[in-house]
Design a protein around this motif. Structure first.
Motif, PDB file in Angstrom:
ATOM      1  N   LEU A 115       0.820  -1.213   0.000  1.00 58.72           N
ATOM      2  CA  LEU A 115       0.000   0.000   0.000  1.00 58.72           C
ATOM      3  C   LEU A 115       0.851   1.259   0.000  1.00 58.72           C
ATOM      4  CD1 LEU A 115      -2.816  -1.058   2.519  1.00 58.72           C
ATOM      5  CD2 LEU A 115      -2.945  -0.982   0.011  1.00 58.72           C
ATOM      6  N   ASP A 116       2.151   1.106   0.267  1.00 60.75           N
ATOM      7  CA  ASP A 116       3.081   2.233   0.191  1.00 60.75           C
ATOM      8  C   ASP A 116       3.521   2.539  -1.236  1.00 60.75           C
ATOM      9  OD1 ASP A 116       3.385   3.176   2.810  1.00 60.75           O
ATOM     10  OD2 ASP A 116       4.791   1.571   3.322  1.00 60.75           O
ATOM     11  N   ILE A 117       3.233   1.649  -2.158  1.00 60.28           N
ATOM     12  CA  ILE A 117       3.753   1.769  -3.525  1.00 60.28           C
ATOM     13  C   ILE A 117       2.850   2.662  -4.360  1.00 60.28           C
ATOM     14  CG2 ILE A 117       4.397   0.510  -5.608  1.00 60.28           C
ATOM     15  CD1 ILE A 117       4.947  -1.917  -3.853  1.00 60.28           C
ATOM     16  N   GLY A 118       3.414   3.686  -4.950  1.00 60.35           N
ATOM     17  CA  GLY A 118       2.645   4.603  -5.775  1.00 60.35           C
ATOM     18  C   GLY A 118       2.719   4.300  -7.254  1.00 60.35           C
ATOM     19  N   ASN A 119       3.717   3.523  -7.673  1.00 64.83           N
ATOM     20  CA  ASN A 119       3.887   3.178  -9.082  1.00 64.83           C
ATOM     21  C   ASN A 119       3.054   1.947  -9.408  1.00 64.83           C
ATOM     22  OD1 ASN A 119       5.438   1.363 -11.170  1.00 64.83           O
ATOM     23  ND2 ASN A 119       6.086   3.462 -11.605  1.00 64.83           N
ATOM     24  N   PHE A 120       2.152   2.074 -10.376  1.00 71.76           N
ATOM     25  CA  PHE A 120       1.218   1.006 -10.699  1.00 71.76           C
ATOM     26  C   PHE A 120       1.937  -0.268 -11.140  1.00 71.76           C
ATOM     27  CE2 PHE A 120      -1.351  -1.103 -14.059  1.00 71.76           C
ATOM     28  CZ  PHE A 120      -2.378  -1.563 -13.263  1.00 71.76           C
ATOM     29  N   GLU A 121       2.970  -0.134 -11.944  1.00 69.24           N
ATOM     30  CA  GLU A 121       3.695  -1.305 -12.435  1.00 69.24           C
ATOM     31  C   GLU A 121       4.379  -2.049 -11.289  1.00 69.24           C
ATOM     32  OE1 GLU A 121       6.823  -2.410 -16.027  1.00 69.24           O
ATOM     33  OE2 GLU A 121       6.768  -0.372 -15.212  1.00 69.24           O
ATOM     34  N   ASN A 122       5.006  -1.309 -10.391  1.00 73.07           N
ATOM     35  CA  ASN A 122       5.656  -1.937  -9.244  1.00 73.07           C
ATOM     36  C   ASN A 122       4.641  -2.586  -8.305  1.00 73.07           C
ATOM     37  OD1 ASN A 122       8.051  -0.996 -10.289  1.00 73.07           O
ATOM     38  ND2 ASN A 122       8.228   0.724  -8.867  1.00 73.07           N
ATOM     39  N   PHE A 123       3.491  -1.926  -8.156  1.00 69.02           N
ATOM     40  CA  PHE A 123       2.438  -2.490  -7.310  1.00 69.02           C
ATOM     41  C   PHE A 123       1.981  -3.841  -7.855  1.00 69.02           C
ATOM     42  CE2 PHE A 123      -1.965  -3.233  -6.144  1.00 69.02           C
ATOM     43  CZ  PHE A 123      -2.006  -2.905  -4.799  1.00 69.02           C
ATOM     44  N   GLN A 124       1.770  -3.907  -9.159  1.00 71.95           N
ATOM     45  CA  GLN A 124       1.343  -5.159  -9.779  1.00 71.95           C
ATOM     46  C   GLN A 124       2.334  -6.275  -9.493  1.00 71.95           C
ATOM     47  OE1 GLN A 124      -1.611  -5.884 -11.464  1.00 71.95           O
ATOM     48  NE2 GLN A 124      -1.436  -4.931 -13.469  1.00 71.95           N
ATOM     49  N   ASP A 125       3.613  -5.948  -9.626  1.00 72.01           N
ATOM     50  CA  ASP A 125       4.649  -6.951  -9.419  1.00 72.01           C
ATOM     51  C   ASP A 125       4.636  -7.466  -7.980  1.00 72.01           C
ATOM     52  OD1 ASP A 125       7.151  -8.355 -10.342  1.00 72.01           O
ATOM     53  OD2 ASP A 125       7.994  -7.168  -8.713  1.00 72.01           O
ATOM     54  N   GLU A 126       4.546  -6.561  -7.023  1.00 74.79           N
ATOM     55  CA  GLU A 126       4.567  -6.970  -5.622  1.00 74.79           C
ATOM     56  C   GLU A 126       3.263  -7.660  -5.212  1.00 74.79           C
ATOM     57  OE1 GLU A 126       7.210  -7.016  -3.658  1.00 74.79           O
ATOM     58  OE2 GLU A 126       8.263  -6.295  -5.442  1.00 74.79           O
ATOM     59  N   LEU A 127       2.139  -7.219  -5.768  1.00 78.34           N
ATOM     60  CA  LEU A 127       0.861  -7.873  -5.475  1.00 78.34           C
ATOM     61  C   LEU A 127       0.902  -9.335  -5.890  1.00 78.34           C
ATOM     62  CD1 LEU A 127      -2.182  -7.537  -4.610  1.00 78.34           C
ATOM     63  CD2 LEU A 127      -2.668  -7.111  -7.034  1.00 78.34           C
ATOM     64  N   MET A 128       1.547  -9.605  -7.018  1.00 79.41           N
ATOM     65  CA  MET A 128       1.610 -10.969  -7.535  1.00 79.41           C
ATOM     66  C   MET A 128       2.435 -11.881  -6.637  1.00 79.41           C
ATOM     67  SD  MET A 128       2.994 -12.172 -11.252  1.00 79.41           S
ATOM     68  CE  MET A 128       4.694 -11.778 -10.801  1.00 79.41           C
ATOM     69  N   HIS A 129       3.357 -11.316  -5.866  1.00 77.55           N
ATOM     70  CA  HIS A 129       4.279 -12.142  -5.096  1.00 77.55           C
ATOM     71  C   HIS A 129       3.751 -12.441  -3.683  1.00 77.55           C
ATOM     72  CE1 HIS A 129       6.821 -11.182  -8.524  1.00 77.55           C
ATOM     73  NE2 HIS A 129       7.477 -12.276  -8.205  1.00 77.55           N
ATOM     74  N   ALA A 130       4.271 -11.820  -2.661  1.00 75.67           N
ATOM     75  CA  ALA A 130       3.935 -12.252  -1.295  1.00 75.67           C
ATOM     76  C   ALA A 130       2.433 -12.228  -0.980  1.00 75.67           C
ATOM     77  CB  ALA A 130       4.715 -11.432  -0.273  1.00 75.67           C
TER      78      ALA A 130
END
Length: 670
Positions: A403-418
């Motif tokens: 929820l700290d991530i403001g970049n949509f692409e980075n958010f997608q990547d992290e959402l997919m993982h942990a």
């Protein structure tokens, strides 16, 4: 085959809650179906339908307010409505997060709603109450494909029961109070208007609730409907339930086909992950709604179990298999054995994308059993422990951090993982002979701890080596894995080992002797390309065969919806094009949901992203979430769950310096 519950056939449901387009008497009450609405008018009666009442005071803007007992107001409720300690209604916690509900409350489709006018009226003085309810426009500007509906006929009574059935539509409820009414031979002669008229705008939306909140009847109906796609073929299902039906064999074959492609994974490892899986969930939901239109998929907030394990069980995630509600007899039964009917699920054959045994599993998955596979271990190593030590389990911490991530692409990547990948790993696991094989062949080059790491994530390595052309599989005509082969293509084992060099660095896997890179890369390449892996379905491209899949992906969708609704939402929505079809913004969603979202046209990733934005007045989903409450995580420990939270400068600086990994092995799915 015995079952603890039986699928509810549509004909049976019609007998209880759906009625034909006519009026009939039920114990002195009149049921009227008008257009796409169902009305049950009653006199004053004891409330045995709900424990609580939602009170809605009328005003010009249709804004929900409270009222005193002397002011007339419209109250509405169903069995899930709650009251506060003073008996005042409590709206769903989530309503204020959805912009399109700023001037409206909600009713739920195919769920009986009671409407009642409250106030100091004396029924004995001839006061009469007239209800006029009509369907208006859709929430978004696009048509939902539902039939047009004219204004309903007037219905009389201080209290009526109503079943709304046009999800995604606004309705206007108008109540007029008359001081007296005169009838002659049951024909209306005259009305004397009291001057009291109230209007209320409501929106008909499905409500996705946490699965623990479902009552017994709804849970039973959900499980019954979920089972039918597992037990009824596509042909028979379409014949019985219509074109929206889709069986699980077809769904799993499609998911496996696109996720296990030789070129790339079109559903994971890219920016299309969230929207492609949202489309998949909506498609399955539409299939079970064709069986019972009252059904909506719940979400399984598995961080509740994680928080309990961390707080009360010393972080021992092996407890997850015993503590989680989904493994109770109320749901799907034991993690290891499951319960009927789920224990009888068989994975289908596929002629397009399959493993050596012709099953709709990834080509690199050497599992030959036809049943749903789950392992508590990965290559003989404890999955729960290695998740904690290596990747990080799906916890409040992993949810909060993204929820700290403001970049949509980075958010997608992290959402997919942990938040998403770790729960897949925990529920899938991996078998085969990799535990002793890896130790035998790698002990000269790596410590036991690092061999455990390599074995734990071997499925990711093997997937990459297969896509790089270093592994081939024989077609088997028997289900005995002993006569089937997994062959290394060529003998350049050093090159094979170097394929995963990036991942060794990513996972901090260091060799015992760094001065012999050819030796340890050759050993890695050889053992990885020659060792057969039996991968649990939830850890691979066949995950959709496991019923747990469907209550998990609503959870990550809810998290992403919350992120988009918060004060600190995305600050960079750029969406770079991808060479892998399915991950660019303009790529179509693979599962066709054009009948459920939009104007009937095929949707792109970007179309679906816009349609699912809770802040948009053009919100195009037919569901909302009941709550964005993460109290179980602790708001002091994780302030990111506060609605008005904004990251500190230090957090923002760290996010700005984040470099998204681009290596194909940066994945958590086998």
């Amino acid at each position: 085959m015995s079952m603890e519950y039986q699928p509810i056939e549509p004909e049976e449901e019609l007998k209880t809650s759906w009625v034909p387009q006519s009026s009939k008497k039920v114990g002195g009450a009149a049921i009227l179906l008008l257009g796409s609405v169902i009305l049950l008018t009653t006199g004053k009666q004891e409330n045995n339908i709900a424990d609580t009442i939602l009170s809605i005071k009328n005003n010009e803007n249709f804004v929900t307010t409270t009222t005193t007992s002397t002011e007339p107001f419209i109250g509405m409720w169903n069995e899930y409505t709650e009251l506060d300690s003073e008996g005042k209604p409590i709206d769903l916690e989530s309503l204020s997060y959805y912009s399109f509900l700023s001037d409206s409350n909600i009713v739920e489709p195919y769920r009986l709603t009671t409407l009642k006018v409250f106030g100091d009226f004396n029924d004995n003085d001839g006061v009469k109450f007239a209800w006029d309810i009509k369907r208006e426009a859709t929430v978004s500007s696009t048509s939902k494909g539902k039939p047009e509906e004219s204004e309903t006929s007037r219905v009389w009574g201080r209290e009526i029961e109503r079943m709304f059935i046009s999800s995604g539509y606004h309705y206007e409820i108008k109540l007029t109070v008359y001081n007296s009414i005169q009838l002659k031979d049951e024909t209306l002669v005259s009305l004397i208007d009291s001057g009291i008229q109230m209007k209320q705008k409501v929106t008909c939306m499905y409500v996705r609730r946490e699965l623990r909140a479902l009552n017994h009847k709804d849970r039973s109906e959900l499980l019954s409907a979920m089972w039918i796609p597992y037990s009824t073929s596509l042909k028979d299902g379409v014949s019985k339930y219509g074109s929206k039906y889709m069986d699980i064999e077809s769904i799993n074959s499609m998911h496996n086909y696109w996720a296990a492609d030789f070129e790339c994974d079109h559903l994971h490892d890219g920016n299309g992950f969230a929207t492609q899986h949202l489309a998949l969930t909506i498609r399955y939901e539409a299939a079970i709604q064709s069986i019972n239109p009252k059904i909506v998929m719940p979400y399984w907030e598995y961080t509740i179990e994680s928080a309990d394990i961390i707080t009360n069980h010393n972080g021992n995630f092996n407890k997850f298999y015993e503590l989680s509600v989904v493994f109770s007899s109320d749901w799907f039964g034991s993690f290891d054995t499951q319960q009927e009917p789920w224990s009888s699920i068989q994975i289908g054959k596929s002629t397009e994308r399959h493993n050596s045994f012709g099953l709709a599993r990834a080509p690199w998955n050497f599992a030959h059993e036809g049943k749903v596979l789950r392992y508590r271990e990965r290559c003989g190593f404890n999955t729960a422990k290695l998740l904690t030590d290596l990747e990080g389990p799906s916890t409040c911490s992993s949810f909060a951090s993204i929820l700290d991530i403001g970049n949509f692409e980075n958010f997608q990547d992290e959402l997919m993982h942990a938040p998403h990948g770790s729960i897949h790993i925990l529920l899938g696991g991996m078998g085969g002979g990799c535990d002793h094989t890896y130790k035998e062949q790698l002990s000269s080059y790596f410590s036991d701890g690092n061999i455990a790491k390599i074995a734990q994530i071997a499925a990711i390595y093997v997937k990459g080596l297969w896509r790089a052309g270093y592994i081939d599989y024989t077609e088997c005509t028997t289900d005995s894995e002993d006569v089937c082969e997994q062959a290394c293509v060529g003998s350049d084992f050093i090159a094979m080992g170097r394929e995963i060099e990036y991942s060794l660095n990513l996972w901090s896997i260091e060799p015992l002797h760094k001065d012999d890179p050819d030796g340890y890369f050759a050993a890695l390449g050889k053992v990885l390309c020659s060792t057969k892996l039996s991968i649990g379905d939830m850890y691979s491209s066949s995950a959709t065969i496991d019923p747990l899949f469907w209550v998990m992906h609503t959870t990550t969708d809810r998290l992403m919806t919350y992120k988009r609704a918060k004060k600190y939402t995305f600050t960079d929505m750029s969406w770079p094009d991808s060479t892998c079809v399915g991950h660019s913004s303009g790529d179509g969603v693979i599962f066709d949901i054009s009948e459920q979202v939009g104007d009937g046209s095929l949707l792109t990733n970007y179309d679906l992203l816009l349609a699912s934005d809770p802040k948009s007045s053009e919100y195009g989903m037919e569901y909302i979430y009941d709550s964005f409450d993460y109290t179980h995580c602790g708001y002091d420990a994780y302030p990111q769950f506060n609605r008005d939270y904004y990251p500190t400068d230090e957090v923002l600086a760290a996010q700005a310096g984040y470099i998204r990994p681009t290596d194909g092995y940066h994945s958590m799915m086998g």
